[in-house]
Design a protein around this motif. Sequence first.
Motif, short mmCIF file in Angstrom:
data_model
loop_
_atom_site.label_atom_id
_atom_site.label_comp_id
_atom_site.label_asym_id
_atom_site.label_seq_id
_atom_site.Cartn_x
_atom_site.Cartn_y
_atom_site.Cartn_z
N LEU A 164 0.90 -1.27 0.01
CA LEU A 164 0.01 0.14 0.12
C LEU A 164 0.96 1.21 -0.04
O LEU A 164 1.85 1.45 0.94
CB LEU A 164 -0.95 -0.17 1.27
N THR A 165 0.69 2.23 -0.98
CA THR A 165 1.33 3.43 -1.01
C THR A 165 0.16 4.52 -0.62
O THR A 165 -0.97 4.51 -1.05
CB THR A 165 1.83 3.83 -2.35
N MET A 166 0.80 5.58 0.34
CA MET A 166 -0.23 6.57 0.60
C MET A 166 0.55 7.83 0.20
O MET A 166 1.64 8.10 0.31
CB MET A 166 -0.45 6.66 2.18
N VAL A 167 -0.34 8.64 -0.36
CA VAL A 167 -0.09 10.24 -0.83
C VAL A 167 -0.43 10.96 0.14
O VAL A 167 -1.61 11.19 0.77
CB VAL A 167 -0.51 10.71 -2.14
N LEU A 168 0.72 11.61 0.82
CA LEU A 168 0.30 12.65 2.05
C LEU A 168 1.17 14.01 1.75
O LEU A 168 1.72 14.14 0.60
CB LEU A 168 1.30 12.01 3.11
N ILE A 172 -2.46 2.58 -4.70
CA ILE A 172 -2.03 3.81 -4.07
C ILE A 172 -3.46 4.66 -3.71
O ILE A 172 -4.25 4.64 -4.63
CB ILE A 172 -1.47 4.73 -5.23
N ILE A 173 -3.20 5.04 -2.36
CA ILE A 173 -4.40 5.78 -2.07
C ILE A 173 -4.08 7.28 -1.57
O ILE A 173 -2.89 7.50 -1.30
CB ILE A 173 -5.10 5.49 -0.78
N SER A 174 -4.74 8.36 -1.99
CA SER A 174 -4.43 9.76 -1.51
C SER A 174 -5.15 9.73 -0.09
O SER A 174 -6.37 9.76 -0.03
CB SER A 174 -4.91 10.80 -2.59
N LEU A 175 -4.20 10.49 0.88
CA LEU A 175 -5.12 10.93 2.30
C LEU A 175 -4.86 12.57 2.46
O LEU A 175 -4.54 12.98 3.16
CB LEU A 175 -4.38 10.23 3.14
N LEU A 176 -5.09 13.25 1.09
CA LEU A 176 -5.06 14.64 1.28
C LEU A 176 -6.45 15.19 1.56
O LEU A 176 -7.02 14.91 2.55
CB LEU A 176 -4.66 15.20 -0.18
N THR A 177 -7.09 16.05 0.88
CA THR A 177 -8.30 16.64 1.40
C THR A 177 -9.32 15.63 1.51
O THR A 177 -10.35 15.92 2.28
CB THR A 177 -8.96 17.88 0.26
N GLU A 178 -9.26 14.77 0.34
CA GLU A 178 -10.73 13.83 0.27
C GLU A 178 -9.80 12.46 0.13
O GLU A 178 -9.09 12.40 -0.94
CB GLU A 178 -11.42 14.07 -0.61
N ALA A 203 4.29 10.27 -2.14
CA ALA A 203 4.00 9.11 -2.10
C ALA A 203 4.73 8.10 -1.25
O ALA A 203 5.96 8.20 -1.63
CB ALA A 203 3.71 8.53 -3.49
N VAL A 204 4.31 7.51 -0.35
CA VAL A 204 5.34 6.78 0.43
C VAL A 204 4.86 5.21 0.81
O VAL A 204 3.54 5.14 0.73
CB VAL A 204 5.30 7.43 1.82
#
Length: 312
Positions: A93-97, A181-187, A117-118
């Motif tokens: 799992l990669t998360m965009v922060l 890959i998921i983004s955990l930014l505004t939404e 992306a981490v």
Amino acid sequence: MQTKIFKPSKQDLVEASELIKGGGTLAFPTETVYGLGADATSNIAVAKIYQAKGRPSFNPLIIHCFSIDQIKAFALWSSEAQVAADKFWPGPLTMVLPLLPESNISSLALAGLQTVAVRIPAHPIAQKILKLSNTPIAAPSANPSGTVSATKAEHVVSRLSGKIEGIISGKASKIGLESTIISLLTEASILRFGAIGAAEISDVLGINLKKPEQDEKISAPGQLSSHYAPKGSIRLNSKTIKENEVHLGFGKVKSDLNLSKTENLIEAAANLFDFLHKLDEMGAEKIAVSPIPEKGIGIAINDRLRRAAAPR
């Protein structure tokens, strides 16, 4: 350039990590696909990745780390990120922060973005290299940009020898698909389908992940429409085979290569990139692909195949 092949022995891994420390490029196995790594804090080192891959400069790289504390030094951590990490890390799992202002991550690795992306990989060799190097490592898949991702050391040797400093020889990647890959930014949203299903992530986070828009700007790796492509043209969902087509099958069909005769989607995912490489080796100019069920990891397989079939 002479490319050195390292064995997965303690002595060789120490020597390989010195390549990273010295600003070199090193291909190493992860549980997803082989990665092409370099010191993520060095613009020059990261530039070598782009040069070796011929990679589009506007597509950011995943930053691999060995601990959450290492990530917190350059990325804004959140409660959502902690929940996801507790469940899925180390793993695919990669998360965009959001990027911290005091970040020392190369702007080239970030493609100029204020996000990062981490991932913390689970593969023991990847973990050892990260700890021995003691620096975040930028690592896209170890293949020329726009070609099939490498799941075996020999894939890397055949495509990147003479272009990178080192390759760690290891067993085939267990999963054979890149990380989700998921983004955990505004939404919270899913940016790339992969080894972990969106439904499973949504259940853990307690929210519905937004799906990416077709015209959405690139904010993470793997969002180029044609990113996983063998040389031949691809026709998807093929129930009949035309003259001069090479057939990549699924299930109980007569085919040149079969992703899974027993219709096992896990087996199909593990075989996908290896078989796309084999199609190149066979000189396939026209490729017909059997229908793949759009469920579970089959969603990620179809996503990869659609990208491979995209005009380029």
